[in-house]
Design a protein around this motif. Structure first.
Motif, short mmCIF file in Angstrom:
data_model
loop_
_atom_site.label_atom_id
_atom_site.label_comp_id
_atom_site.label_asym_id
_atom_site.label_seq_id
_atom_site.Cartn_x
_atom_site.Cartn_y
_atom_site.Cartn_z
N LEU A 147 -2.07 11.43 5.27
CA LEU A 147 -3.03 10.59 4.56
C LEU A 147 -2.51 9.15 4.41
O LEU A 147 -3.25 8.18 4.59
N ALA A 148 -1.24 9.03 4.08
CA ALA A 148 -0.66 7.69 3.88
C ALA A 148 -0.62 6.91 5.19
O ALA A 148 -0.99 5.73 5.22
N LEU A 149 -0.18 7.53 6.26
CA LEU A 149 -0.11 6.83 7.55
C LEU A 149 -1.49 6.44 8.05
O LEU A 149 -1.66 5.38 8.65
N THR A 150 -2.47 7.30 7.81
CA THR A 150 -3.84 6.98 8.21
C THR A 150 -4.34 5.75 7.46
O THR A 150 -4.91 4.83 8.05
N VAL A 165 4.21 17.35 1.17
CA VAL A 165 4.78 16.21 1.90
C VAL A 165 4.08 15.96 3.24
O VAL A 165 3.70 14.80 3.53
N PRO A 166 3.88 16.98 4.10
CA PRO A 166 3.19 16.70 5.38
C PRO A 166 1.77 16.15 5.18
O PRO A 166 1.34 15.25 5.90
N GLN A 167 1.06 16.69 4.20
CA GLN A 167 -0.30 16.22 3.95
C GLN A 167 -0.29 14.77 3.46
O GLN A 167 -1.09 13.94 3.90
N VAL A 184 0.83 -1.20 0.00
CA VAL A 184 0.00 0.00 0.00
C VAL A 184 0.87 1.25 0.00
O VAL A 184 0.61 2.20 -0.76
N LEU A 185 1.90 1.25 0.83
CA LEU A 185 2.80 2.41 0.88
C LEU A 185 3.48 2.62 -0.47
O LEU A 185 3.57 3.76 -0.96
N CYS A 186 3.96 1.53 -1.08
CA CYS A 186 4.63 1.66 -2.37
C CYS A 186 3.68 2.16 -3.45
O CYS A 186 4.05 2.99 -4.29
N VAL A 187 2.44 1.67 -3.43
CA VAL A 187 1.46 2.12 -4.41
C VAL A 187 1.17 3.60 -4.26
O VAL A 187 1.08 4.35 -5.24
N MET A 188 1.06 4.06 -3.01
CA MET A 188 0.80 5.48 -2.78
C MET A 188 1.99 6.33 -3.24
O MET A 188 1.80 7.41 -3.82
N LEU A 189 3.20 5.86 -2.98
CA LEU A 189 4.38 6.60 -3.43
C LEU A 189 4.47 6.63 -4.95
O LEU A 189 4.80 7.67 -5.54
N LEU A 190 4.16 5.52 -5.59
CA LEU A 190 4.18 5.48 -7.05
C LEU A 190 3.15 6.42 -7.65
O LEU A 190 3.40 7.09 -8.66
N SER A 191 1.99 6.47 -7.01
CA SER A 191 0.95 7.40 -7.48
C SER A 191 1.43 8.84 -7.35
O SER A 191 1.22 9.66 -8.24
N ALA A 192 2.06 9.14 -6.21
CA ALA A 192 2.56 10.49 -5.99
C ALA A 192 3.66 10.85 -6.98
O ALA A 192 3.83 12.02 -7.35
N MET A 193 4.42 9.84 -7.44
CA MET A 193 5.52 10.08 -8.39
C MET A 193 5.05 10.15 -9.84
O MET A 193 5.84 10.39 -10.74
N GLY A 194 3.76 9.88 -10.07
CA GLY A 194 3.24 10.04 -11.42
C GLY A 194 2.89 8.78 -12.16
O GLY A 194 2.44 8.84 -13.30
N PHE A 199 -6.32 10.86 -3.63
CA PHE A 199 -5.56 11.76 -2.77
C PHE A 199 -5.78 13.24 -3.07
O PHE A 199 -5.95 14.04 -2.15
N PRO A 200 -5.76 13.64 -4.35
CA PRO A 200 -5.90 15.08 -4.63
C PRO A 200 -7.18 15.70 -4.10
O PRO A 200 -7.21 16.91 -3.84
N GLN A 201 -8.22 14.89 -3.91
CA GLN A 201 -9.47 15.42 -3.41
C GLN A 201 -9.36 15.93 -1.97
O GLN A 201 -10.18 16.73 -1.53
N PHE A 202 -8.34 15.46 -1.26
CA PHE A 202 -8.21 15.80 0.15
C PHE A 202 -6.97 16.65 0.45
O PHE A 202 -6.67 16.91 1.61
N LEU A 203 -6.28 17.06 -0.58
CA LEU A 203 -5.07 17.86 -0.40
C LEU A 203 -5.37 19.34 -0.60
O LEU A 203 -6.14 19.72 -1.48
#
Length: 208
Positions: free
Chosen positions: A151-154, A145-147, A50-60, A134-138
């Protein structure tokens, strides 16, 4: 983000994670066949995915899958093939006799961690989901990064809690089932569901 926005995110995450899926089914199957320790190892793998998927999404990568039919198709076929293979393997497996005191080698633990990781990361729709979710809540006016970290830790905390409850809950009833054919039928049902999920993944399209 505001507290109201965060609470809305928590509600959306809870609803998403509580919906049965491949990772939940995998944790329950591992717990019933191999005991809570191995099941928790696969839980750790799923949360790591899950963490890797979120990071990959954030990276494009989510944007790439959303715009490239070829990239999405390749990722989809690989993910579906793994789920179908896991389904066939689970369907054909025999019920194991659980022994809570058995020690497992590091190699075995790595195997179950990898299985959890692969199931958690096998659906390319997850990358697209995070890219759109994610963008809907940022708050674009605030640092990213803090946001993202909040979201990721939650999400990871919810995922870990729900999967742990599934793994330990099934482990509690395993002693009642191991003297009957119930575990074998559970394996067949789980294998069929894994295969069905993989087949449905093959039918998914980018924009559905």
């Amino acid at each position: 983000m505001t507290l109201t926005t965060y609470l809305l995110y928590v509600a959306a995450v809870a609803l998403l994670i509580l919906t049965p899926g491949p990772t939940m089914l995998m944790c329950m199957t591992n717990a019933l066949n191999h005991g809570p320790r191995k099941a928790m190892t696969s839980v750790a793998g799923s949360v790591g995915a899950v963490l890797c998927v979120m990071l990959l999404s954030a990276m494009g990568l989510g944007a790439l899958l959303a715009t490239s039919e070829t990239a999405f198709t390749v990722a989809k076929v690989i993910g579906a093939a793994y789920l179908i293979w896991l389904g066939i393997k689970t369907f054909r497996s025999e019920a194991a006799v659980l022994d809570a005191g058995t020690e497992h080698s590091p190699r075995q633990r790595r195997s179950f961690f990898l299985r959890g990781f692969l199931v958690g990361a096998s659906n390319p729709k997850a990358v697209l989901f995070f890219a759109a979710f994610f963008p809907q809540f940022l708050n674009p006016a605030a640092p990213f990064v803090p946001q993202f970290a909040i979201l990721a830790l939650t999400f990871m905390a919810f995922e870990f809690t729900v999967l742990t409850c599934c793994a330990l809950g099934v482990s509690r009833i395993a002693p009642l089932l191991r003297s009957s054919r119930a575990v074998q039928w559970f394996n067949r049902g789980s294998g069929g569901l894994f295969t069905l999920m993989g087949s449905l993944l093959l039918l998914t399209r980018r924009h559905t």
